[in-house]
Each structure stands twice: as C-alpha cells, then as structure tokens.
Design a protein around this motif. Structure first.
Motif, PDB file in Angstrom:
ATOM      1  N   TRP A 170      35.561 -22.412  16.738  1.00  6.29           N
ATOM      2  CA  TRP A 170      36.177 -22.607  15.398  1.00  6.29           C
ATOM      3  C   TRP A 170      35.636 -22.330  14.123  1.00  6.29           C
ATOM      4  O   TRP A 170      35.928 -21.971  13.051  1.00  6.29           O
ATOM      5  CB  TRP A 170      36.728 -24.099  15.445  1.00  6.29           C
ATOM      6  N   ASP A 171      34.065 -22.445  14.485  1.00 10.63           N
ATOM      7  CA  ASP A 171      33.407 -21.817  13.387  1.00 10.63           C
ATOM      8  C   ASP A 171      33.563 -20.448  12.921  1.00 10.63           C
ATOM      9  O   ASP A 171      33.265 -19.922  11.783  1.00 10.63           O
ATOM     10  CB  ASP A 171      31.835 -22.068  13.714  1.00 10.63           C
ATOM     11  N   LEU A 172      34.049 -19.706  13.935  1.00  9.31           N
ATOM     12  CA  LEU A 172      34.215 -18.271  13.528  1.00  9.31           C
ATOM     13  C   LEU A 172      35.606 -17.869  12.843  1.00  9.31           C
ATOM     14  O   LEU A 172      36.053 -16.733  12.601  1.00  9.31           O
ATOM     15  CB  LEU A 172      34.258 -17.390  14.975  1.00  9.31           C
ATOM     16  N   TRP A 173      36.526 -18.956  12.937  1.00  8.69           N
ATOM     17  CA  TRP A 173      37.815 -18.623  12.044  1.00  8.69           C
ATOM     18  C   TRP A 173      37.709 -19.343  10.735  1.00  8.69           C
ATOM     19  O   TRP A 173      38.751 -19.095   9.976  1.00  8.69           O
ATOM     20  CB  TRP A 173      38.919 -19.810  12.803  1.00  8.69           C
ATOM     21  N   GLY A 174      36.914 -19.962  10.488  1.00  9.10           N
ATOM     22  CA  GLY A 174      36.793 -20.181   8.831  1.00  9.10           C
ATOM     23  C   GLY A 174      37.145 -21.577   8.556  1.00  9.10           C
ATOM     24  O   GLY A 174      37.956 -22.089   9.543  1.00  9.10           O
ATOM     25  N   LYS A 175      36.917 -22.129   7.250  1.00  5.23           N
ATOM     26  CA  LYS A 175      37.309 -23.573   7.256  1.00  5.23           C
ATOM     27  C   LYS A 175      38.815 -23.788   7.309  1.00  5.23           C
ATOM     28  O   LYS A 175      39.108 -24.919   7.466  1.00  5.23           O
ATOM     29  CB  LYS A 175      36.596 -23.948   5.766  1.00  5.23           C
ATOM     30  N   GLY A 176      39.374 -22.918   6.546  1.00  2.02           N
ATOM     31  CA  GLY A 176      40.714 -23.183   6.529  1.00  2.02           C
ATOM     32  C   GLY A 176      41.609 -23.491   8.031  1.00  2.02           C
ATOM     33  O   GLY A 176      42.589 -23.974   7.989  1.00  2.02           O
ATOM     34  N   ASN A 177      41.010 -22.862   8.990  1.00  3.11           N
ATOM     35  CA  ASN A 177      41.560 -22.916  10.413  1.00  3.11           C
ATOM     36  C   ASN A 177      40.868 -23.800  11.021  1.00  3.11           C
ATOM     37  O   ASN A 177      41.170 -23.906  12.265  1.00  3.11           O
ATOM     38  CB  ASN A 177      41.891 -21.407  10.856  1.00  3.11           C
ATOM     39  N   GLU A 178      39.894 -24.221  10.915  1.00  2.00           N
ATOM     40  CA  GLU A 178      38.917 -25.109  11.633  1.00  2.00           C
ATOM     41  C   GLU A 178      39.714 -26.117  12.431  1.00  2.00           C
ATOM     42  O   GLU A 178      39.722 -26.255  13.688  1.00  2.00           O
ATOM     43  CB  GLU A 178      37.828 -25.806  10.838  1.00  2.00           C
ATOM     44  N   ASN A 179      40.538 -26.829  11.795  1.00  2.00           N
ATOM     45  CA  ASN A 179      41.314 -28.057  12.380  1.00  2.00           C
ATOM     46  C   ASN A 179      42.471 -27.528  13.346  1.00  2.00           C
ATOM     47  O   ASN A 179      42.397 -28.246  14.588  1.00  2.00           O
ATOM     48  CB  ASN A 179      41.872 -29.055  11.374  1.00  2.00           C
ATOM     49  N   PHE A 195      48.937 -21.232  19.027  1.00  2.00           N
ATOM     50  CA  PHE A 195      48.655 -21.254  17.327  1.00  2.00           C
ATOM     51  C   PHE A 195      48.684 -19.818  16.558  1.00  2.00           C
ATOM     52  O   PHE A 195      48.633 -18.846  17.359  1.00  2.00           O
ATOM     53  CB  PHE A 195      47.675 -22.239  16.874  1.00  2.00           C
ATOM     54  N   THR A 196      49.187 -19.662  15.640  1.00  2.04           N
ATOM     55  CA  THR A 196      49.122 -18.223  14.652  1.00  2.04           C
ATOM     56  C   THR A 196      48.239 -18.626  13.483  1.00  2.04           C
ATOM     57  O   THR A 196      48.572 -19.580  13.014  1.00  2.04           O
ATOM     58  CB  THR A 196      50.624 -17.987  14.490  1.00  2.04           C
ATOM     59  N   ALA A 197      47.550 -17.727  13.177  1.00  2.00           N
ATOM     60  CA  ALA A 197      46.631 -17.870  12.297  1.00  2.00           C
ATOM     61  C   ALA A 197      45.834 -16.696  11.735  1.00  2.00           C
ATOM     62  O   ALA A 197      45.930 -15.595  12.333  1.00  2.00           O
ATOM     63  CB  ALA A 197      45.492 -18.972  12.701  1.00  2.00           C
ATOM     64  N   TYR A 198      45.492 -16.576  10.688  1.00  2.00           N
ATOM     65  CA  TYR A 198      44.746 -15.575   9.998  1.00  2.00           C
ATOM     66  C   TYR A 198      43.244 -15.568  10.016  1.00  2.00           C
ATOM     67  O   TYR A 198      42.484 -16.623   9.927  1.00  2.00           O
ATOM     68  CB  TYR A 198      45.043 -15.385   8.324  1.00  2.00           C
ATOM     69  N   CYS A 199      42.639 -14.366  10.534  1.00  2.00           N
ATOM     70  CA  CYS A 199      41.110 -14.409  10.825  1.00  2.00           C
ATOM     71  C   CYS A 199      40.677 -12.935  10.554  1.00  2.00           C
ATOM     72  O   CYS A 199      41.007 -12.174  11.372  1.00  2.00           O
ATOM     73  CB  CYS A 199      40.803 -15.021  12.170  1.00  2.00           C
ATOM     74  N   PRO A 200      39.806 -12.847   9.681  1.00  2.00           N
ATOM     75  CA  PRO A 200      39.492 -11.374   9.481  1.00  2.00           C
ATOM     76  C   PRO A 200      38.524 -10.992  10.555  1.00  2.00           C
ATOM     77  O   PRO A 200      37.893 -11.741  11.223  1.00  2.00           O
ATOM     78  CB  PRO A 200      38.702 -11.446   7.990  1.00  2.00           C
ATOM     79  N   THR A 201      38.223  -9.501  10.716  1.00  2.00           N
ATOM     80  CA  THR A 201      37.336  -9.042  11.617  1.00  2.00           C
ATOM     81  C   THR A 201      35.751  -9.408  11.267  1.00  2.00           C
ATOM     82  O   THR A 201      35.534  -9.950   9.888  1.00  2.00           O
ATOM     83  CB  THR A 201      37.388  -7.842  12.098  1.00  2.00           C
ATOM     84  N   ALA A 202      34.797  -9.288  12.108  1.00  2.00           N
ATOM     85  CA  ALA A 202      33.582  -9.298  11.871  1.00  2.00           C
ATOM     86  C   ALA A 202      33.293  -8.359  10.365  1.00  2.00           C
ATOM     87  O   ALA A 202      32.098  -8.908   9.651  1.00  2.00           O
ATOM     88  CB  ALA A 202      32.524  -8.980  12.764  1.00  2.00           C
ATOM     89  N   LYS A 203      33.781  -7.282  10.207  1.00  2.00           N
ATOM     90  CA  LYS A 203      33.456  -6.466   9.146  1.00  2.00           C
ATOM     91  C   LYS A 203      34.760  -6.639   7.944  1.00  2.00           C
ATOM     92  O   LYS A 203      34.520  -5.906   7.100  1.00  2.00           O
ATOM     93  CB  LYS A 203      33.650  -5.120   9.753  1.00  2.00           C
TER      94      LYS A 203
END
Length: 532
Positions: free
Chosen positions: A194-203, A220-228
């Motif tokens: 969950w740390d890789l998804w950012g604070k907005g998606n942690e929960n 679930f469906t969520a937004y997560c940018p790539t490593a770049k």
C-alpha cells in the motif's frame, strides 16, 4: 507400553526391549519428562539409528540437554505444551519435520509417546522415521509445479505480484515490471504494497489485503502512476493463496490490469453525454417555446374558427336575406336583377367556404372519445341525410360485410358523407351514379404508407364510383385544401371536402389514397389500423 520404567522391567522384558530398541529401523530417543518449573529435558537413551541420523555418538548423547539437538525448539515446545495441559496425554504424531544436518536436509515423521510410572508421566519416547525417499518425488513434483506456475506468471499480459501474508511485495512478473516502468525490482521488494499506491489509496489497498488475508477475493479500481510518473488506472483483484486448510492463507496474488485507455474512453463518453444532455436541455427549451407559440396559434385558430362559424356567418346571412327581399319585392330591376343574383351566389359560396373551414379545423382537434363504430350504421345515416341528392341523381349505393372500426363516430360519419357526396357531384352526365363499398384485411407489409399506428394488420375499405374520373397524376394534389381540378362554375363546392377526409384518416392513424381514370371513375382506398 505399560506404566513402568525400563529399569523396573524384568530381565526378559528388558532384554526384549533392548533388542527392539537396538534393531528397529526408526531412530528412538528416550528423555526425561519436564518436572516442576524446569525448562530442561535430559536425554536418557538414543539408539544407534537415531545417533546415525543426527551424526552423534551413542556415548556422547546420554545425559545431554534435549536443546543441544539441532532444530529442537519446535519439538521442545510441543513436549512442554503436552506436559502442562490438563487433558489426558496420548501418543502424538507429527507428519513431517524438515531437519538440516551438516548441510543436508532430511524429512522425518515423528511419534511422541508418553511413558508413565505409577500413573505419572516420567519419560518421553520419540521415534524418528526417515521419509526423505518418500518425500523426494513430492518435492520434485512441487518444484515442477512452481516452475510451471512461474511460466504462467511471467507470460501473463497483466501485472502480477506476489505478497506475503503481511502485505509485503515479494515478486512481480516481467510484464508487470514493464507496465509499472520499474528498472530495479529490489528497490520495491519487501516494501508494504500500500505504500506504493500513495496516501490517497492507502486505505483502500489495506482493506483489500486484509480481506484477502481472511480468505476472500478483494477487488478495487484506483489510480496509480508508474515508477517514472506515467499516469495509469488499474483494475485490481487480490486473491488469497492457501497451502492447506490448517495453514490457511500464506501468500496473496495480485492481478492488476491496466485500464487507462478504457477510462479515457469512459471519460470521453461522459463528456459526450454531458454535451448531449446540454443539447437536449437546449432543444427542450426550444420545443417548450415553440409549444407555447403553437398554443398561441391554436388559440388564435380557435378564435378564428369561432368567428368564422358564427360572427362572419351572420353578416353574410343578412346580405343574402336583404338581397333576396329586393329581388322578390321589385319587379322593375331589369339588368340589375342579374347582378343581385351574382351577389346571392357569391355570398352563398362564401358561407359554404366558411362552413367547410370550420369542419376542416374541427377534424384536427376533437374532444370525442374513440369507440367501436359499426360502419354500416354510420354509412346508412349518411345516406339518409343525403336523401334528396341521391333521389335527384338516382344514385345507387351498395355495401355489405363492412367491419366495426375503433374510432370517432362523428368524424367517420363526416368522412363517408363527404365521399358519397363527392361521387354524386362528379357523376357523368346522363349516367346514374353507382357507388360500391368493399372490404378486406391486409398485412402491414402490403401498405404503401408510413405505419404511424404500428398495427400488424389494416382494414382496407374501397369506395368505387363510375364518375368522370381524373388523371391519376393528380391523385395526391386533390387532398390538399382548396385544390380543384375543375372550374368552380362547372361543379359546386369549396375544394376542401377531400382535405377533410384526409385529416379524418390521419386522426385515426390511417391513410387515404385514390386511383382514377378519366371517363371510367375513381376508387378511394381507406386504411384503418386493425386492433385486437
């Protein structure tokens, strides 16, 4: 085994036990039981098989602490639990223990047997059975399965990740690394997912992991940018992986599908729908304004209709009345009498036109309710009201087997009255008019007009006469208001009678058309929807 110690056995029994103890294929270890608060277990005996298994000398093993054996913690824990339990102590079997001895690994089945003296637990007998040969094929098969699973994981088009039962990232397949634009997986390994998804998606990610750890598939469906930093949307399923029922969930499989393009299309559709809704609202407002304008025009038409049918008729009636009195009372009018006759004819024609206009507008807005109408009764009523014209022209009218129509009785009467009157008016000179009604039912596939009623069948009523007829190229024009094919001096009328017929048919969601031939006659075709 009886509740006696080895030293209490008879010589014969002791010798028997020693033979079994020394010659069995299983490794046997005899230890003291735990006493009091002591956390120590002392080894009393170990047979040769046991010592060979663990690479220990028989002489060196006696009197040693059980904890000195390699990887003894688990067995010590079990012995301690059994000793402290209040339940009856019975033989326990531990199916498989994996031991690492001097760099090599062995698999054992372990039986734990309690030995009692005077109904008190005094010793433990532990038997170790080497099952490595039996386990080896299973291990080989497991490795093959793991190899096969790895092939599946690596060749999946989705981003696959394996998490441990704490939610830490342990593995990611090649396509996943490419999709997430990760160059070095070690930078992300063993990190909480969950740390890789950012604070907005942690929960939301934590909840999904927790649900899967408890044995349920999470999605679930969520937004997560790539490593770049490339923006991406993901549809994710988190699946629990169970080793066996007792061990439960030991790892999680995450299947993440890149739905960025799908989301883009969905957003475009939403924007399109918003624009469409805006246009619909705008168009609705236009229609409301036009409807208001139409209501205003209809009100004006109603006013005109009322004026035309009452107020305008009155001065025309008086003109006719006074002109008639002048003609009747003065025999010395001379040539002026002809002028007065023209005034009379003109006012009569104007009154007739006003009445026809009134009838035409009345067909478009009726307060009458539809009912089942017997056409023979309606046509007989029209014939009765046209009795004088029929007698003068010596017309013959035939009909039989006409149906019952669902419609407006007053309008249907006006329809058939106009058609009969039209056939009588345009009869050939010195030829008695013959008017025939015929009836049939036709399928919707046979009609030649737009089916506004959506009916599957239609009543087809043909009205045929032997009149003067006309060129069939005028078959549509004659239904337009005030359109005449003949001069007003040749045939009386306002030129609106057939327009009224068409309006009545449209009011019934039907249609009217005509086939005609000069000198032969005309056939008017009426089509009414046939309802069940």
């Amino acid at each position: 085994m009886s509740n006696t110690s080895i030293t209490d056995m008879s010589t014969d029994n002791s010798q028997l036990f020693i033979n079994i103890f020394s010659n069995t294929i299983d490794g046997i270890l005899i230890t003291d039981a735990i006493s009091g608060n002591s956390d120590e277990i002392i080894i009393k005996y170990g047979n040769k098989v046991f010592c060979d298994m663990f690479h220990i000398s028989e002489k060196d093993i006696k009197g040693k602490s059980f904890k000195s054996l390699p990887q003894s913690e688990r067995i010590f824990y079990i012995l301690n639990e059994l000793t402290l339990s209040n339940t009856k102590i019975e033989t326990q079997r531990i199916p498989l223990i994996n031991y690492g001895i001097e760099g090599e690994f062995y698999d054992f089945e372990l039986d734990i047997i309690p030995i009692f003296e005077l109904q008190q637990l005094s010793k433990w007998a532990l038997t170790f059975r080497d099952v490595s040969d039996r386990v080896a094929p299973m291990v080989s098969k497991l490795k093959q399965t793991e190899s096969f699973n790895k092939i599946i994981l690596e060749n999946s088009p989705d981003c696959l990740k394996i998490l441990d039962n704490e939610g830490k990232l342990k593995f990611m397949n090649y396509n996943g690394l490419c999709q997430m634009e990760i160059d070095n997986f070690e930078e992300f390994e063993d990190k909480y997912w969950w740390d890789l998804w950012g604070k907005g998606n942690e929960n939301i990610v934590k909840k999904a992991v927790d649900k899967a750890i408890h044995g349920d598939v999470a999605q679930f469906t969520a937004y997560c940018p790539t490593a770049k930093g490339t923006p991406k949307w993901w549809n994710v399923n988190v699946i629990p992986v169970v080793n066996d029922e007792k061990q439960g969930v030991y790892q999680l499989l995450s299947v993440s599908r890149d739905i960025t393009e799908q989301r883009r299309i969905e957003e475009e559709i939403k924007d399109h729908n918003k624009n469409l809704e805006s246009k619909v609202v705008e168009r609705t407002q236009e229609l409301i304004l036009k409807n208001v304008e139409l209501e205003r025009i209809n009100s004006e038409m109603e006013l005109f209709n009322r004026v035309a049918s009452h107020d305008l008729q009155e001065p025309l009636r008086k003109i006719q009345m006074f002109t008639s009195r002048i003609i009747d009372s003065d025999d010395k009018l001379g040539d002026a009498k002809g002028q007065f006759d023209k005034i009379m004819a003109t006012t009569k024609r104007m009154r007739s036109m006003i009445q026809s206009l009134h009838e035409f507008t009345a067909t478009k807005d009726t307060d009458e309710s539809k009912e089942d109408c017997q056409l023979p009764i309606i046509i007989n009523k029209a014939i009765e009201d046209l009795e004088d014209e029929i007698k003068i022209s010596n017309a013959q009218i035939y009909f039989e087997d006409l149906p019952m129509i669902r419609g407006y009785k007053t309008l249907l009467y006006q329809l058939f009255r106009n058609l009969i009157q039209n056939s009588i008016k345009y009869a050939k000179k010195n030829v008695h008019p013959v008017i025939k009604f015929s009836y049939s039912v036709i399928d919707e596939d046979e009609i030649l007009f737009e089916n506004a009623s959506k009916a599957k069948e239609f009543h087809e009523i043909l009205v045929n006469d032997n009149g003067i007829g006309f060129d069939n190229s005028y078959s549509e024009k004659i239904f337009e208001p005030f359109e005449r094919l003949h001069g007003k001096h040749e045939y009386s009328g306002t030129g609106i009678g057939l327009s009224i017929c068409k309006s009545i048919m449209l009011n019934h969601k039907g249609w009217i058309m005509v086939d005609s031939e000069p000198g032969i006659g005309s056939t008017f075709k009426l089509y009414f929807p046939k309802y069940s």
